[in-house]
Write a protein that holds these residues in place. Sequence first.
Motif, PDB file in Angstrom:
ATOM      1  N   ASN A  68      -5.781 -11.160-100.343  1.00 53.44           N
ATOM      2  CA  ASN A  68      -7.049 -11.476 -99.702  1.00 53.44           C
ATOM      3  C   ASN A  68      -7.820 -12.522-100.505  1.00 53.44           C
ATOM      4  OD1 ASN A  68      -8.546 -10.054-101.829  1.00 53.44           O
ATOM      5  ND2 ASN A  68      -7.785  -8.192-100.864  1.00 53.44           N
ATOM      6  N   ARG A  69      -8.857 -13.054 -99.870  1.00 53.27           N
ATOM      7  CA  ARG A  69      -9.689 -14.117-100.449  1.00 53.27           C
ATOM      8  C   ARG A  69     -10.337 -13.669-101.765  1.00 53.27           C
ATOM      9  NH1 ARG A  69     -12.201 -18.487 -97.589  1.00 53.27           N
ATOM     10  NH2 ARG A  69     -11.335 -17.473 -95.752  1.00 53.27           N
ATOM     11  N   GLU A  70     -10.839 -12.454-101.801  1.00 53.45           N
ATOM     12  CA  GLU A  70     -11.514 -11.947-102.991  1.00 53.45           C
ATOM     13  C   GLU A  70     -10.572 -11.946-104.193  1.00 53.45           C
ATOM     14  OE1 GLU A  70     -14.567  -8.287-103.848  1.00 53.45           O
ATOM     15  OE2 GLU A  70     -12.799  -7.841-102.631  1.00 53.45           O
ATOM     16  N   SER A  71      -9.316 -11.608-103.971  1.00 52.95           N
ATOM     17  CA  SER A  71      -8.339 -11.597-105.064  1.00 52.95           C
ATOM     18  C   SER A  71      -7.995 -13.011-105.518  1.00 52.95           C
ATOM     19  CB  SER A  71      -7.080 -10.851-104.622  1.00 52.95           C
ATOM     20  OG  SER A  71      -7.410  -9.508-104.319  1.00 52.95           O
ATOM     21  N   VAL A  72      -7.921 -13.953-104.569  1.00 58.25           N
ATOM     22  CA  VAL A  72      -7.681 -15.351-104.933  1.00 58.25           C
ATOM     23  C   VAL A  72      -8.821 -15.849-105.821  1.00 58.25           C
ATOM     24  CG1 VAL A  72      -7.484 -17.719-104.059  1.00 58.25           C
ATOM     25  CG2 VAL A  72      -6.257 -15.857-102.908  1.00 58.25           C
ATOM     26  N   GLU A  73     -10.056 -15.495-105.467  1.00 60.67           N
ATOM     27  CA  GLU A  73     -11.204 -15.894-106.289  1.00 60.67           C
ATOM     28  C   GLU A  73     -11.084 -15.303-107.690  1.00 60.67           C
ATOM     29  OE1 GLU A  73     -14.500 -14.532-103.937  1.00 60.67           O
ATOM     30  OE2 GLU A  73     -14.256 -16.151-102.483  1.00 60.67           O
ATOM     31  N   TRP A  74     -10.661 -14.052-107.796  1.00 60.33           N
ATOM     32  CA  TRP A  74     -10.515 -13.414-109.101  1.00 60.33           C
ATOM     33  C   TRP A  74      -9.414 -14.104-109.907  1.00 60.33           C
ATOM     34  CZ3 TRP A  74      -7.016 -11.140-112.262  1.00 60.33           C
ATOM     35  CH2 TRP A  74      -7.539 -10.487-113.385  1.00 60.33           C
ATOM     36  N   VAL A  75      -8.293 -14.427-109.250  1.00 61.13           N
ATOM     37  CA  VAL A  75      -7.181 -15.089-109.943  1.00 61.13           C
ATOM     38  C   VAL A  75      -7.603 -16.473-110.427  1.00 61.13           C
ATOM     39  CG1 VAL A  75      -4.850 -16.057-109.665  1.00 61.13           C
ATOM     40  CG2 VAL A  75      -5.355 -13.743-108.847  1.00 61.13           C
ATOM     41  N   GLU A  76      -8.435 -17.173-109.664  1.00 59.05           N
ATOM     42  CA  GLU A  76      -8.941 -18.468-110.142  1.00 59.05           C
ATOM     43  C   GLU A  76      -9.677 -18.286-111.476  1.00 59.05           C
ATOM     44  OE1 GLU A  76     -12.279 -21.567-108.790  1.00 59.05           O
ATOM     45  OE2 GLU A  76     -10.404 -21.640-107.653  1.00 59.05           O
ATOM     46  N   GLY A  77     -10.518 -17.274-111.554  1.00 57.65           N
ATOM     47  CA  GLY A  77     -11.213 -16.986-112.809  1.00 57.65           C
ATOM     48  C   GLY A  77     -10.246 -16.609-113.914  1.00 57.65           C
ATOM     49  N   PHE A  78      -9.202 -15.868-113.580  1.00 55.55           N
ATOM     50  CA  PHE A  78      -8.174 -15.487-114.545  1.00 55.55           C
ATOM     51  C   PHE A  78      -7.519 -16.741-115.136  1.00 55.55           C
ATOM     52  CE2 PHE A  78      -3.673 -14.636-115.422  1.00 55.55           C
ATOM     53  CZ  PHE A  78      -3.783 -13.630-116.374  1.00 55.55           C
ATOM     54  N   ILE A  79      -7.178 -17.690-114.271  1.00 53.65           N
ATOM     55  CA  ILE A  79      -6.567 -18.934-114.754  1.00 53.65           C
ATOM     56  C   ILE A  79      -7.520 -19.647-115.709  1.00 53.65           C
ATOM     57  CG2 ILE A  79      -5.807 -21.259-114.082  1.00 53.65           C
ATOM     58  CD1 ILE A  79      -4.688 -19.971-111.481  1.00 53.65           C
ATOM     59  N   GLU A  80      -8.780 -19.724-115.340  1.00 52.92           N
ATOM     60  CA  GLU A  80      -9.759 -20.399-116.201  1.00 52.92           C
ATOM     61  C   GLU A  80      -9.916 -19.660-117.531  1.00 52.92           C
ATOM     62  OE1 GLU A  80     -11.146 -23.523-115.586  1.00 52.92           O
ATOM     63  OE2 GLU A  80      -9.555 -23.343-114.083  1.00 52.92           O
TER      64      GLU A  80
END
Length: 144
Positions: free
Chosen positions: A31-43
Amino acid sequence: MDEQEPRWIEENVSLAVEQLGPLSEVDFGLNRESVEWVEGFIERQRARPDFDPERIDGLVGVLGSFLGACVAAATGGRWHRHDDEWGVLLPEGSTAFPFVKVRKQFRDGAESGESIESFYRIAVDFIATGKMREAQEKAGPGAT
């Protein structure tokens, strides 16, 4: 030719959900919320003092598989091999390349515009829905 989702992609998606879900404070899944979290994880990984952009192939494989599975789940797309690269074939005919985008965010960062969340949003909300094509047609020939 009927293409099947490669087993390694399926295994990577499971690994991402199993390993990252408990670390997040979101309803972690495709889901979108998890993609947003993974973006933060990458950063957060990029900010680590021991981060080595030459040693990210494993992470790119896992997170790219996860990002692609999220796009496919949201759009009804499917995994497709195009010019020796795996991507998600969207219902309107375009192919999204999640592994490329994950690698770019690891290399250049969200601050330079390489955002997996915006990749997801554009693929799901604009390209797969046909809104991108409609906007291009309205703009006419030669418009960007």
